[in-house]
Write a protein that holds these residues in place. Structure first.
Motif, PDB file in Angstrom:
ATOM      1  N   LEU A 174       0.832  -1.205   0.000  1.00  0.00           N
ATOM      2  CA  LEU A 174       0.000   0.000   0.000  1.00  0.00           C
ATOM      3  C   LEU A 174       0.866   1.254   0.000  1.00  0.00           C
ATOM      4  CD1 LEU A 174      -2.812   1.284   0.171  1.00  0.00           C
ATOM      5  CD2 LEU A 174      -2.617   1.160   2.656  1.00  0.00           C
ATOM      6  N   CYS A 175       1.874   1.295   0.853  1.00  0.00           N
ATOM      7  CA  CYS A 175       2.755   2.475   0.899  1.00  0.00           C
ATOM      8  C   CYS A 175       3.471   2.668  -0.432  1.00  0.00           C
ATOM      9  CB  CYS A 175       3.771   2.316   2.027  1.00  0.00           C
ATOM     10  SG  CYS A 175       3.065   2.419   3.687  1.00  0.00           S
ATOM     11  N   THR A 176       3.961   1.576  -1.004  1.00  0.00           N
ATOM     12  CA  THR A 176       4.683   1.677  -2.274  1.00  0.00           C
ATOM     13  C   THR A 176       3.776   2.216  -3.375  1.00  0.00           C
ATOM     14  OG1 THR A 176       6.054  -0.206  -1.643  1.00  0.00           O
ATOM     15  CG2 THR A 176       6.035   0.395  -3.966  1.00  0.00           C
ATOM     16  N   ARG A 177       2.571   1.673  -3.476  1.00  0.00           N
ATOM     17  CA  ARG A 177       1.675   2.068  -4.559  1.00  0.00           C
ATOM     18  C   ARG A 177       1.158   3.484  -4.390  1.00  0.00           C
ATOM     19  NH1 ARG A 177      -1.299  -3.883  -4.934  1.00  0.00           N
ATOM     20  NH2 ARG A 177       0.640  -4.979  -5.508  1.00  0.00           N
ATOM     21  N   LEU A 178       0.962   3.921  -3.156  1.00  0.00           N
ATOM     22  CA  LEU A 178       0.531   5.304  -2.951  1.00  0.00           C
ATOM     23  C   LEU A 178       1.670   6.286  -3.161  1.00  0.00           C
ATOM     24  CD1 LEU A 178      -1.951   4.967   0.045  1.00  0.00           C
ATOM     25  CD2 LEU A 178      -2.474   5.374  -2.367  1.00  0.00           C
ATOM     26  N   MET A 179       2.918   5.799  -3.132  1.00  0.00           N
ATOM     27  CA  MET A 179       4.050   6.671  -3.459  1.00  0.00           C
ATOM     28  C   MET A 179       4.067   7.034  -4.945  1.00  0.00           C
ATOM     29  SD  MET A 179       6.403   7.758  -1.246  1.00  0.00           S
ATOM     30  CE  MET A 179       8.105   7.626  -1.801  1.00  0.00           C
ATOM     31  N   THR A 180       3.445   6.202  -5.789  1.00  0.00           N
ATOM     32  CA  THR A 180       3.463   6.451  -7.225  1.00  0.00           C
ATOM     33  C   THR A 180       2.068   6.623  -7.813  1.00  0.00           C
ATOM     34  OG1 THR A 180       3.531   4.061  -7.638  1.00  0.00           O
ATOM     35  CG2 THR A 180       5.634   5.226  -7.587  1.00  0.00           C
ATOM     36  N   ALA A 181       1.029   6.530  -6.994  1.00  0.00           N
ATOM     37  CA  ALA A 181      -0.340   6.680  -7.501  1.00  0.00           C
ATOM     38  C   ALA A 181      -0.565   8.115  -7.978  1.00  0.00           C
ATOM     39  CB  ALA A 181      -1.345   6.331  -6.409  1.00  0.00           C
ATOM     40  N   PRO A 182      -1.347   8.298  -9.056  1.00  0.00           N
ATOM     41  CA  PRO A 182      -1.661   9.655  -9.523  1.00  0.00           C
ATOM     42  C   PRO A 182      -2.658  10.321  -8.576  1.00  0.00           C
ATOM     43  CG  PRO A 182      -2.791   8.023 -10.864  1.00  0.00           C
ATOM     44  CD  PRO A 182      -1.931   7.251  -9.913  1.00  0.00           C
ATOM     45  N   ALA A 183      -2.131  11.064  -7.615  1.00  0.00           N
ATOM     46  CA  ALA A 183      -2.976  11.632  -6.571  1.00  0.00           C
ATOM     47  C   ALA A 183      -4.004  12.604  -7.108  1.00  0.00           C
ATOM     48  CB  ALA A 183      -2.091  12.329  -5.528  1.00  0.00           C
ATOM     49  N   ASP A 184      -3.718  13.261  -8.241  1.00  0.00           N
ATOM     50  CA  ASP A 184      -4.673  14.223  -8.781  1.00  0.00           C
ATOM     51  C   ASP A 184      -5.919  13.557  -9.347  1.00  0.00           C
ATOM     52  OD1 ASP A 184      -3.275  13.080 -10.844  1.00  0.00           O
ATOM     53  OD2 ASP A 184      -2.792  14.961 -11.869  1.00  0.00           O
ATOM     54  N   ARG A 185      -5.899  12.236  -9.499  1.00  0.00           N
ATOM     55  CA  ARG A 185      -7.092  11.515  -9.951  1.00  0.00           C
ATOM     56  C   ARG A 185      -7.990  11.112  -8.794  1.00  0.00           C
ATOM     57  NH1 ARG A 185      -5.129   7.658 -15.056  1.00  0.00           N
ATOM     58  NH2 ARG A 185      -4.530   9.409 -16.408  1.00  0.00           N
ATOM     59  N   MET A 186      -7.599  11.469  -7.568  1.00  0.00           N
ATOM     60  CA  MET A 186      -8.389  11.163  -6.379  1.00  0.00           C
ATOM     61  C   MET A 186      -9.053  12.429  -5.870  1.00  0.00           C
ATOM     62  SD  MET A 186      -5.671   8.834  -4.255  1.00  0.00           S
ATOM     63  CE  MET A 186      -4.856   7.407  -4.971  1.00  0.00           C
ATOM     64  N   PRO A 187     -10.313  12.357  -5.435  1.00  0.00           N
ATOM     65  CA  PRO A 187     -10.938  13.532  -4.816  1.00  0.00           C
ATOM     66  C   PRO A 187     -10.234  13.919  -3.525  1.00  0.00           C
ATOM     67  CG  PRO A 187     -12.563  11.840  -5.379  1.00  0.00           C
ATOM     68  CD  PRO A 187     -11.217  11.205  -5.524  1.00  0.00           C
ATOM     69  N   ALA A 188     -10.446  15.162  -3.110  1.00  0.00           N
ATOM     70  CA  ALA A 188      -9.766  15.670  -1.917  1.00  0.00           C
ATOM     71  C   ALA A 188     -10.078  14.836  -0.684  1.00  0.00           C
ATOM     72  CB  ALA A 188     -10.156  17.130  -1.692  1.00  0.00           C
ATOM     73  N   GLY A 189     -11.353  14.438  -0.518  1.00  0.00           N
ATOM     74  CA  GLY A 189     -11.722  13.648   0.659  1.00  0.00           C
ATOM     75  C   GLY A 189     -11.018  12.308   0.721  1.00  0.00           C
ATOM     76  N   THR A 190     -10.849  11.680  -0.423  1.00  0.00           N
ATOM     77  CA  THR A 190     -10.153  10.391  -0.473  1.00  0.00           C
ATOM     78  C   THR A 190      -8.679  10.572  -0.135  1.00  0.00           C
ATOM     79  OG1 THR A 190     -11.675   9.655  -2.199  1.00  0.00           O
ATOM     80  CG2 THR A 190      -9.646   8.394  -1.906  1.00  0.00           C
ATOM     81  N   ARG A 191      -8.059  11.600  -0.712  1.00  0.00           N
ATOM     82  CA  ARG A 191      -6.648  11.848  -0.425  1.00  0.00           C
ATOM     83  C   ARG A 191      -6.440  12.104   1.056  1.00  0.00           C
ATOM     84  NH1 ARG A 191      -5.293  16.372  -2.401  1.00  0.00           N
ATOM     85  NH2 ARG A 191      -7.135  16.989  -3.577  1.00  0.00           N
ATOM     86  N   SER A 192      -7.355  12.832   1.651  1.00  0.00           N
ATOM     87  CA  SER A 192      -7.244  13.132   3.080  1.00  0.00           C
ATOM     88  C   SER A 192      -7.368  11.864   3.924  1.00  0.00           C
ATOM     89  CB  SER A 192      -8.328  14.140   3.474  1.00  0.00           C
ATOM     90  OG  SER A 192      -8.300  14.398   4.862  1.00  0.00           O
ATOM     91  N   GLU A 193      -8.313  10.989   3.572  1.00  0.00           N
ATOM     92  CA  GLU A 193      -8.522   9.759   4.350  1.00  0.00           C
ATOM     93  C   GLU A 193      -7.332   8.817   4.201  1.00  0.00           C
ATOM     94  OE1 GLU A 193     -10.371   8.599   7.227  1.00  0.00           O
ATOM     95  OE2 GLU A 193     -11.899   9.634   6.024  1.00  0.00           O
ATOM     96  N   LEU A 194      -6.802   8.715   2.987  1.00  0.00           N
ATOM     97  CA  LEU A 194      -5.635   7.859   2.766  1.00  0.00           C
ATOM     98  C   LEU A 194      -4.395   8.429   3.459  1.00  0.00           C
ATOM     99  CD1 LEU A 194      -6.098   6.888  -0.989  1.00  0.00           C
ATOM    100  CD2 LEU A 194      -6.281   5.359   0.988  1.00  0.00           C
ATOM    101  N   ALA A 195      -4.255   9.759   3.452  1.00  0.00           N
ATOM    102  CA  ALA A 195      -3.122  10.371   4.148  1.00  0.00           C
ATOM    103  C   ALA A 195      -3.199  10.100   5.648  1.00  0.00           C
ATOM    104  CB  ALA A 195      -3.090  11.875   3.879  1.00  0.00           C
ATOM    105  N   GLU A 196      -4.403  10.096   6.197  1.00  0.00           N
ATOM    106  CA  GLU A 196      -4.568   9.788   7.619  1.00  0.00           C
ATOM    107  C   GLU A 196      -4.177   8.338   7.896  1.00  0.00           C
ATOM    108  OE1 GLU A 196      -5.335  10.878  11.537  1.00  0.00           O
ATOM    109  OE2 GLU A 196      -5.210  12.105   9.722  1.00  0.00           O
ATOM    110  N   LEU A 197      -4.537   7.445   6.998  1.00  0.00           N
ATOM    111  CA  LEU A 197      -4.140   6.046   7.147  1.00  0.00           C
ATOM    112  C   LEU A 197      -2.625   5.914   7.083  1.00  0.00           C
ATOM    113  CD1 LEU A 197      -4.408   2.988   7.187  1.00  0.00           C
ATOM    114  CD2 LEU A 197      -5.046   3.057   4.768  1.00  0.00           C
ATOM    115  N   LEU A 198      -1.984   6.590   6.139  1.00  0.00           N
ATOM    116  CA  LEU A 198      -0.530   6.527   6.026  1.00  0.00           C
ATOM    117  C   LEU A 198       0.154   7.077   7.277  1.00  0.00           C
ATOM    118  CD1 LEU A 198      -0.273   7.657   2.312  1.00  0.00           C
ATOM    119  CD2 LEU A 198       0.452   5.426   3.193  1.00  0.00           C
ATOM    120  N   THR A 199      -0.422   8.105   7.858  1.00  0.00           N
ATOM    121  CA  THR A 199       0.131   8.650   9.106  1.00  0.00           C
ATOM    122  C   THR A 199       0.035   7.622  10.226  1.00  0.00           C
ATOM    123  OG1 THR A 199      -0.471  10.901   8.436  1.00  0.00           O
ATOM    124  CG2 THR A 199      -0.059  10.521  10.781  1.00  0.00           C
TER     125      THR A 199
END
Length: 448
Positions: A225-250
């Motif tokens: 998960l960490c590896t794939r989110l390091m290269t995932a196209p973040a701009d294709r994700m809505p802001a709410g999703t990016r925020s929730e995934l960033a909280e998980l990564l934290t």
């Protein structure tokens, strides 16, 4: 130019019309009511070739219209209709069931097809697709991504609320082990593959490993998960999703010392809406210059630098004989150190070293020490070059051994590494089947 309406899905099936009985009243003469036709699927998938892509079937080269077809067993489905012959085909999901679509949704799809491959979606189209069956939005975005260059916001119609719910569930479980999921666990399936990242498969695997309390699979899934989110196209994700995934990564960074640097770097990328990278970027690498002024004594000179990546410290040095050393140390909490044999089996840290002879990607084998882990490599510098070194991925374990970069394995075996490390590498090779490319790369070790 006339629009060409072709299948969106991999599978289609012919549709047979079934006229409704006429309704009594002066407007009817006992025949079927005009336009009151429902359809049922019949015949083989893709005209008998299930392995074919329906979009490539010659039958759909031209002459078809996009329609919503009312079904005999209720509901409406996405279809294609040919006015000159009266033929119709139903589009099917990956379970070979008709793909639900009402007339407004079908017309939105038709409008997009009329300007295919569309670069952007109108607001009404975006709203209709976001509310549609996930299989429809997946199929449309999968085709658009394959045949055009849709803007990142197009991908926001995918069912991102499922990702947000599952990410929140995993975050709660990390921060409060034993927390029961609230309601049914959402299924992400293949719906997010059009984004260009397989992060959703890793997220589902992590959630399943947590529910099963399987530490080894949890470690593998968290690393993926960490590896794939390091290269995932973040701009294709809505802001709410990016925020929730960033909280998980934290939360991952807080609970896993070895994965901390990768998790925080991935969270920073999501916050910045960065697109994918081929080289994982953690920060400014350690840098040294392989240039030394002559001295009166003629003794060996050395330049060195270091970087810290959460629990990991990387030290880089070069001397006036062009010898480069990369030394990795990791200071770990006692509970993390105890779990390493179970979670990893063996710990390999990917590093990228430039300004040296050979391939820049390598693996440092980290072995237990009193304070945690340590490992080192010896390389040859390019004369006069600037040399840089940094971690280039999360630590990997025995589970990832079959998927290592073969070129990086060869470069590692060509480097100067401790003799005990070579024995460990040969043991790892023995765990792989005969003929496996990673096994072959280890066996090619010029110093064995």
């Amino acid at each position: 130019m006339t629009a060409v309406h072709r299948p969106l899905t991999l599978w289609v099936r012919a549709a047979r019309p079934a006229p409704l009985p006429a309704q009594p009243g002066p407007a009817h003469d006992g025949g079927p009511a005009r336009g009151a036709v429902r359809w049922s699927a019949y015949g083989p998938l893709n005209e008998g070739d299930e392995r074919a892509d329906a979009r490539d079937l010659p039958r759909f080269a031209d002459g078809w219209q996009r329609r919503s077809l009312p079904l005999t067993d209720g509901g409406e489905a996405l279809g294609l209709y040919r006015p000159d012959t009266g033929e119709a085909y139903l589009e099917l999901d990956d379970d070979a069931r008709p793909l639900p679509a009402d007339p407004d949704t079908a017309e939105a799809v038709a409008a997009i097809e009329r300007r295919w491959p569309a670069l952007r979606l109108a607001d009404t189209e975006r709203d209709l697709l976001a509310a549609a069956d996930p299989g429809l939005s997946f199929s449309l975005l999968d085709r658009l991504a394959d045949e055009g260059r849709p803007e990142p916001e197009c991908f926001h119609v995918l069912p991102w609320e499922r990702v947000e719910r599952l990410a929140a569930e995993v975050t709660r479980a990390l921060r409060a082990p034993g927390t029961a999921p609230a309601g049914a666990t959402p299924r992400l399936r293949h719906y997010f593959a059009p984004t260009g990242s397989r992060f959703s498969a890793a997220l589902e695997q992590l959630a399943a490993a947590q529910r099963a309390a399987d530490p080894r699979i949890r470690r593998v899934a968290t690393t993926a998960l960490c590896t794939r989110l390091m290269t995932a196209p973040a701009d294709r994700m809505p802001a709410g999703t990016r925020s929730e995934l960033a909280e998980l990564l934290t939360a991952i960074a807080e609970s896993d010392a070895l994965l901390g640097a990768t998790a925080r770097a991935a969270a920073a990328r999501l916050a910045a809406r960065e697109s994918g990278r081929t080289v994982l970027y953690y920060g400014s690498p350690a840098r040294v210059r392989n240039q030394f002024a002559p001295t009166a004594s003629g003794g060996t000179q050395q330049a060195e630098d270091s970087v810290e990546r959460e629990a990991v410290t990387l030290r880089l040095a070069v001397d006036s004989h062009d010898e480069v050393s990369v030394v990795i140390t990791a200071t770990l909490p006692a509970d993390t150190a105890r779990s390493l044999p179970t979670d990893y089996g063996v710990v390999l840290l990917p590093v990228r070293v430039t300004g040296v002879a050979g391939h820049p990607e390598l693996y440092v084998l980290l072995v237990p020490t009193g304070a945690g882990l340590s490992g080192d490599l010896g390389l040859r510098a390019v004369p006069g070059a600037e040399i840089s070194a940094d971690q280039s991925g999360p630590p990997l374990g025995a589970e990832e051994l079959p998927f290592l970069d073969v070129r990086a394995v060869r470069a590692t075996m060509s480097a100067t590494i401790p003799r005990t490390d070579r024995r460990t590498w040969r043991t790892l090779a023995g765990a792989l089947p005969e003929g496996h490319p990673v096994r072959a790369a280890i066996k090619e070790d010029p110093q064995s």
